[in-house]
Design a protein around this motif. Structure first.
Motif, PDB file in Angstrom:
ATOM      1  N   CYS A 144      -1.949  -0.969  14.922  1.00  0.00           N
ATOM      2  CA  CYS A 144      -2.400  -0.545  13.596  1.00  0.00           C
ATOM      3  C   CYS A 144      -1.558   0.622  13.090  1.00  0.00           C
ATOM      4  O   CYS A 144      -1.169   0.648  11.911  1.00  0.00           O
ATOM      5  CB  CYS A 144      -3.877  -0.138  13.648  1.00  0.00           C
ATOM      6  SG  CYS A 144      -5.035  -1.522  13.756  1.00  0.00           S
ATOM      7  N   GLY A 145      -1.288   1.577  13.962  1.00  0.00           N
ATOM      8  CA  GLY A 145      -0.442   2.698  13.564  1.00  0.00           C
ATOM      9  C   GLY A 145       0.955   2.248  13.200  1.00  0.00           C
ATOM     10  O   GLY A 145       1.545   2.715  12.211  1.00  0.00           O
ATOM     11  N   ASN A 146       1.484   1.316  13.989  1.00  0.00           N
ATOM     12  CA  ASN A 146       2.805   0.765  13.704  1.00  0.00           C
ATOM     13  C   ASN A 146       2.802   0.031  12.364  1.00  0.00           C
ATOM     14  O   ASN A 146       3.725   0.182  11.546  1.00  0.00           O
ATOM     15  CB  ASN A 146       3.204  -0.183  14.825  1.00  0.00           C
ATOM     16  CG  ASN A 146       4.601  -0.747  14.647  1.00  0.00           C
ATOM     17  OD1 ASN A 146       5.582  -0.141  15.039  1.00  0.00           O
ATOM     18  ND2 ASN A 146       4.707  -1.923  14.055  1.00  0.00           N
ATOM     19  N   GLY A 147       1.750  -0.777  12.118  1.00  0.00           N
ATOM     20  CA  GLY A 147       1.646  -1.511  10.866  1.00  0.00           C
ATOM     21  C   GLY A 147       1.548  -0.584   9.667  1.00  0.00           C
ATOM     22  O   GLY A 147       2.139  -0.860   8.610  1.00  0.00           O
ATOM     23  N   TYR A 148       0.827   0.520   9.812  1.00  0.00           N
ATOM     24  CA  TYR A 148       0.717   1.485   8.713  1.00  0.00           C
ATOM     25  C   TYR A 148       2.072   2.101   8.387  1.00  0.00           C
ATOM     26  O   TYR A 148       2.470   2.179   7.212  1.00  0.00           O
ATOM     27  CB  TYR A 148      -0.274   2.595   9.078  1.00  0.00           C
ATOM     28  CG  TYR A 148      -0.223   3.755   8.112  1.00  0.00           C
ATOM     29  CD1 TYR A 148      -0.832   3.676   6.864  1.00  0.00           C
ATOM     30  CD2 TYR A 148       0.467   4.918   8.443  1.00  0.00           C
ATOM     31  CE1 TYR A 148      -0.766   4.731   5.961  1.00  0.00           C
ATOM     32  CE2 TYR A 148       0.535   5.978   7.554  1.00  0.00           C
ATOM     33  CZ  TYR A 148      -0.077   5.882   6.318  1.00  0.00           C
ATOM     34  OH  TYR A 148       0.000   6.930   5.423  1.00  0.00           O
ATOM     35  N   ILE A 149       2.807   2.516   9.408  1.00  0.00           N
ATOM     36  CA  ILE A 149       4.076   3.211   9.181  1.00  0.00           C
ATOM     37  C   ILE A 149       5.116   2.291   8.565  1.00  0.00           C
ATOM     38  O   ILE A 149       5.784   2.653   7.583  1.00  0.00           O
ATOM     39  CB  ILE A 149       4.583   3.822  10.500  1.00  0.00           C
ATOM     40  CG1 ILE A 149       3.663   4.969  10.933  1.00  0.00           C
ATOM     41  CG2 ILE A 149       6.020   4.317  10.360  1.00  0.00           C
ATOM     42  CD1 ILE A 149       3.979   5.549  12.291  1.00  0.00           C
ATOM     43  N   VAL A 150       5.287   1.086   9.115  1.00  0.00           N
ATOM     44  CA  VAL A 150       6.284   0.174   8.543  1.00  0.00           C
ATOM     45  C   VAL A 150       5.823  -0.356   7.187  1.00  0.00           C
ATOM     46  O   VAL A 150       6.648  -0.654   6.309  1.00  0.00           O
ATOM     47  CB  VAL A 150       6.594  -0.995   9.499  1.00  0.00           C
ATOM     48  CG1 VAL A 150       7.156  -0.480  10.810  1.00  0.00           C
ATOM     49  CG2 VAL A 150       5.384  -1.879   9.747  1.00  0.00           C
ATOM     50  N   GLY A 151       4.499  -0.454   6.989  1.00  0.00           N
ATOM     51  CA  GLY A 151       3.983  -0.945   5.720  1.00  0.00           C
ATOM     52  C   GLY A 151       4.170   0.040   4.593  1.00  0.00           C
ATOM     53  O   GLY A 151       4.614  -0.321   3.496  1.00  0.00           O
ATOM     54  N   ASN A 153       6.323   2.293   4.414  1.00  0.00           N
ATOM     55  CA  ASN A 153       7.762   2.389   4.144  1.00  0.00           C
ATOM     56  C   ASN A 153       8.222   1.280   3.188  1.00  0.00           C
ATOM     57  O   ASN A 153       9.008   1.516   2.267  1.00  0.00           O
ATOM     58  CB  ASN A 153       8.535   2.303   5.455  1.00  0.00           C
ATOM     59  CG  ASN A 153      10.022   2.470   5.254  1.00  0.00           C
ATOM     60  OD1 ASN A 153      10.502   3.522   4.842  1.00  0.00           O
ATOM     61  ND2 ASN A 153      10.770   1.418   5.527  1.00  0.00           N
ATOM     62  N   GLN A 154       7.704   0.071   3.379  1.00  0.00           N
ATOM     63  CA  GLN A 154       8.076  -1.039   2.496  1.00  0.00           C
ATOM     64  C   GLN A 154       7.518  -0.864   1.089  1.00  0.00           C
ATOM     65  O   GLN A 154       8.164  -1.221   0.104  1.00  0.00           O
ATOM     66  CB  GLN A 154       7.585  -2.366   3.083  1.00  0.00           C
ATOM     67  CG  GLN A 154       8.314  -2.798   4.340  1.00  0.00           C
ATOM     68  CD  GLN A 154       7.706  -4.041   4.949  1.00  0.00           C
ATOM     69  OE1 GLN A 154       7.783  -5.126   4.366  1.00  0.00           O
ATOM     70  NE2 GLN A 154       7.094  -3.906   6.111  1.00  0.00           N
ATOM     71  N   ILE A 155       6.330  -0.302   0.968  1.00  0.00           N
ATOM     72  CA  ILE A 155       5.723  -0.096  -0.345  1.00  0.00           C
ATOM     73  C   ILE A 155       6.571   0.832  -1.208  1.00  0.00           C
ATOM     74  O   ILE A 155       6.730   0.623  -2.417  1.00  0.00           O
ATOM     75  CB  ILE A 155       4.288   0.448  -0.201  1.00  0.00           C
ATOM     76  CG1 ILE A 155       3.371  -0.644   0.370  1.00  0.00           C
ATOM     77  CG2 ILE A 155       3.753   0.965  -1.528  1.00  0.00           C
ATOM     78  CD1 ILE A 155       1.968  -0.164   0.699  1.00  0.00           C
ATOM     79  N   TYR A 156       7.128   1.864  -0.585  1.00  0.00           N
ATOM     80  CA  TYR A 156       7.914   2.834  -1.342  1.00  0.00           C
ATOM     81  C   TYR A 156       9.413   2.535  -1.335  1.00  0.00           C
ATOM     82  O   TYR A 156      10.186   3.321  -1.883  1.00  0.00           O
ATOM     83  CB  TYR A 156       7.656   4.243  -0.797  1.00  0.00           C
ATOM     84  CG  TYR A 156       6.316   4.794  -1.220  1.00  0.00           C
ATOM     85  CD1 TYR A 156       6.141   5.356  -2.483  1.00  0.00           C
ATOM     86  CD2 TYR A 156       5.206   4.720  -0.374  1.00  0.00           C
ATOM     87  CE1 TYR A 156       4.910   5.850  -2.880  1.00  0.00           C
ATOM     88  CE2 TYR A 156       3.967   5.204  -0.768  1.00  0.00           C
ATOM     89  CZ  TYR A 156       3.828   5.768  -2.020  1.00  0.00           C
ATOM     90  OH  TYR A 156       2.600   6.247  -2.426  1.00  0.00           O
ATOM     91  N   ASP A 157       9.789   1.429  -0.720  1.00  0.00           N
ATOM     92  CA  ASP A 157      11.211   1.069  -0.669  1.00  0.00           C
ATOM     93  C   ASP A 157      11.488  -0.272  -1.349  1.00  0.00           C
ATOM     94  O   ASP A 157      12.474  -0.930  -1.025  1.00  0.00           O
ATOM     95  CB  ASP A 157      11.687   0.985   0.790  1.00  0.00           C
ATOM     96  CG  ASP A 157      12.195   2.326   1.292  1.00  0.00           C
ATOM     97  OD1 ASP A 157      12.111   3.312   0.539  1.00  0.00           O
ATOM     98  OD2 ASP A 157      12.674   2.392   2.433  1.00  0.00           O
ATOM     99  N   ILE A 158      10.639  -0.674  -2.278  1.00  0.00           N
ATOM    100  CA  ILE A 158      10.774  -2.010  -2.860  1.00  0.00           C
ATOM    101  C   ILE A 158      12.124  -2.207  -3.531  1.00  0.00           C
ATOM    102  O   ILE A 158      12.810  -3.213  -3.307  1.00  0.00           O
ATOM    103  CB  ILE A 158       9.639  -2.284  -3.866  1.00  0.00           C
ATOM    104  CG1 ILE A 158       8.282  -2.231  -3.160  1.00  0.00           C
ATOM    105  CG2 ILE A 158       9.835  -3.635  -4.529  1.00  0.00           C
ATOM    106  CD1 ILE A 158       7.100  -2.388  -4.100  1.00  0.00           C
ATOM    107  N   LYS A 159      12.532  -1.247  -4.356  1.00  0.00           N
ATOM    108  CA  LYS A 159      13.803  -1.385  -5.077  1.00  0.00           C
ATOM    109  C   LYS A 159      14.975  -1.448  -4.107  1.00  0.00           C
ATOM    110  O   LYS A 159      15.911  -2.237  -4.294  1.00  0.00           O
ATOM    111  CB  LYS A 159      13.982  -0.229  -6.048  1.00  0.00           C
ATOM    112  CG  LYS A 159      13.002  -0.256  -7.219  1.00  0.00           C
ATOM    113  CD  LYS A 159      13.263   0.890  -8.188  1.00  0.00           C
ATOM    114  CE  LYS A 159      12.293   0.847  -9.366  1.00  0.00           C
ATOM    115  NZ  LYS A 159      12.519   1.964 -10.312  1.00  0.00           N
ATOM    116  N   VAL A 219       6.966   8.646   2.013  1.00  0.00           N
ATOM    117  CA  VAL A 219       6.221   8.856   0.767  1.00  0.00           C
ATOM    118  C   VAL A 219       6.771  10.040  -0.027  1.00  0.00           C
ATOM    119  O   VAL A 219       6.981  11.115   0.542  1.00  0.00           O
ATOM    120  CB  VAL A 219       4.728   9.064   1.079  1.00  0.00           C
ATOM    121  CG1 VAL A 219       3.944   9.386  -0.183  1.00  0.00           C
ATOM    122  CG2 VAL A 219       4.161   7.819   1.759  1.00  0.00           C
ATOM    123  N   PRO A 220       6.979   9.863  -1.337  1.00  0.00           N
ATOM    124  CA  PRO A 220       7.347  10.987  -2.194  1.00  0.00           C
ATOM    125  C   PRO A 220       6.197  11.995  -2.250  1.00  0.00           C
ATOM    126  O   PRO A 220       5.032  11.615  -2.089  1.00  0.00           O
ATOM    127  CB  PRO A 220       7.578  10.333  -3.569  1.00  0.00           C
ATOM    128  CG  PRO A 220       7.775   8.885  -3.277  1.00  0.00           C
ATOM    129  CD  PRO A 220       6.950   8.592  -2.071  1.00  0.00           C
TER     130      PRO A 220
END
Length: 357
Positions: A144-151, A153-159, A219-220
């Motif tokens: 779960c911790g791993n999923g949160y961290i990689v997730g 990161n993807q949310i804020y790296d879409i572009k 996260v910004p």
């Protein structure tokens, strides 16, 4: 609240058949190829898929990813008459799996298993079957911790991912941002609840620290990943120290033992921390291997030299060779991706040998 998603180019594909089946809902250009080769039929099917917009290709994608996209498209033709609800569920499941970044899951599972195995080998007389549930709950909390961290990161790296990693589910449009947020909130809440209820305040504080570092990494306004030194320290701390120290400590506590810091653990944590940023400088990793060889040579009481020296010699030579291959390929995008996978394989190899050194 509805989870929205779209069909994905998942790494899970049905077996190739000698031809793509014809469906009345598609143009008549889909005909049975004369070749008996599955890849010949795949090529034939790919050519026809352009006319209906199912084939997704990009010059920036590696050849393997292009092949995956065409295989996915062919599978959609074969599944045209299948249950749409089951298809949507399958697509969402595949998008979630890619969202979790499977190679990081393998690293987390292998790492925690290696550390627990090491602690159990040292105290085999204290093993109890009643601890099995606690061990699996701890592993799920780590995932779960791993999923949160990689997730996050993807949310804020879409572009950025749309250019560099267009196969990731959010960037590819296979998973909505709202669904991604629901997943990361589920991961962080579930992980904290499991750790808080089963592993005490100290491990909970370590777990929370890992989540915090993973957050400010992506996260910004922090986005510490912009700064090489800060990014290195965060990755080395989370993967190199918190994971190894936390799992080993929790295992000994579950066995009723006081924590005892071993030189092997500190050396191992340092090696994995360096390995995680080795892609930025292979010399650091090579130096790490050389240090491991010397440590085993001059500290036979701490390490099993018969295993540690030859193993790390092989890993060091493999690193040198793969770095040379990367240079000869002139650092193309495909070569860099292959090198990145190789570094992860070194990461896995270290965990495999750890319980026995």
């Amino acid at each position: 609240m509805e989870l929205s998603f779209a069909p994905s180019s998942s790494p899970r594909f049905p077996a190739l058949t000698p031809h793509c089946k014809t469906s009345s809902s598609f143009p008549s250009t889909f005909v049975k190829p004369t070749s008996k080769s599955p890849f010949a039929s795949l090529s034939k099917c790919t050519q026809n898929l352009y006319s209906i917009g199912l084939y997704r290709s990009s010059k920036s994608l590696p050849n393997c990813q292009k092949r995956r996209n065409s295989i996915w498209a062919c599978s959609q033709v074969e599944a045209a008459g299948s249950d749409p609800v089951l298809t949507r569920i399958s697509d969402f499941k595949d998008a979630c799996w890619r969202f979790l970044r499977p190679h990081t899951i393998r690293g987390t599972v292998l790492g925690s298993t290696a550390l627990v195995t090491r602690a159990l080998i040292e105290n085999s007389n204290l093993i109890k079957w009643s601890l099995l549930f606690k061990a699996f709950s701890g592993l799920f909390a780590l995932l779960c911790g791993n999923g949160y961290i990689v997730g996050i990161n993807q949310i804020y790296d879409i572009k950025i991912d749309k250019v560099n990693k267009p196969y990731l589910p959010i960037a590819a449009g296979d998973l909505s941002v709202k669904s991604a947020w629901l997943l990361v909130v589920f991961f962080v809440v579930t992980g904290l609840l499991i750790v808080g209820m089963n592993f005490g305040p100290f491990i909970t504080s370590l777990y929370s620290l890992g989540l915090f570092l993973g957050t400010i990494y992506s996260v910004p306004p922090f986005r510490m990943k912009r700064f090489p030194v800060a990014a290195f320290l965060i990755i080395a701390t989370v993967r190199g120290f918190l994971l190894n120290f936390g799992v080993y400590y929790a295992t000994r506590a579950a066995l009723g033992l006081q924590f005892e810091w071993r030189f092997q653990i500190s050396t191992f944590a340092t090696k994995l921390g360096v390995r995680k940023i080795a892609f930025l400088g292979s010399g650091l990793l090579l130096l790490n291997y050389v240090g491991s060889i010397f440590a085993a040579s001059f500290m036979p009481q701490a390490f099993r030299r018969s295993l540690m020296i030859p193993t790390h010699t092989i890993l060091a030579l493999s690193l040198i060779f793969q770095t040379w291959v990367l240079e000869q390929a002139n650092y193309t995008k495909e070569a860099i991706a292959g090198y990145y996978r190789f570094i992860w394989n070194l990461f896995y190899a270290e965990y495999i040998i750890f319980p026995f050194i």
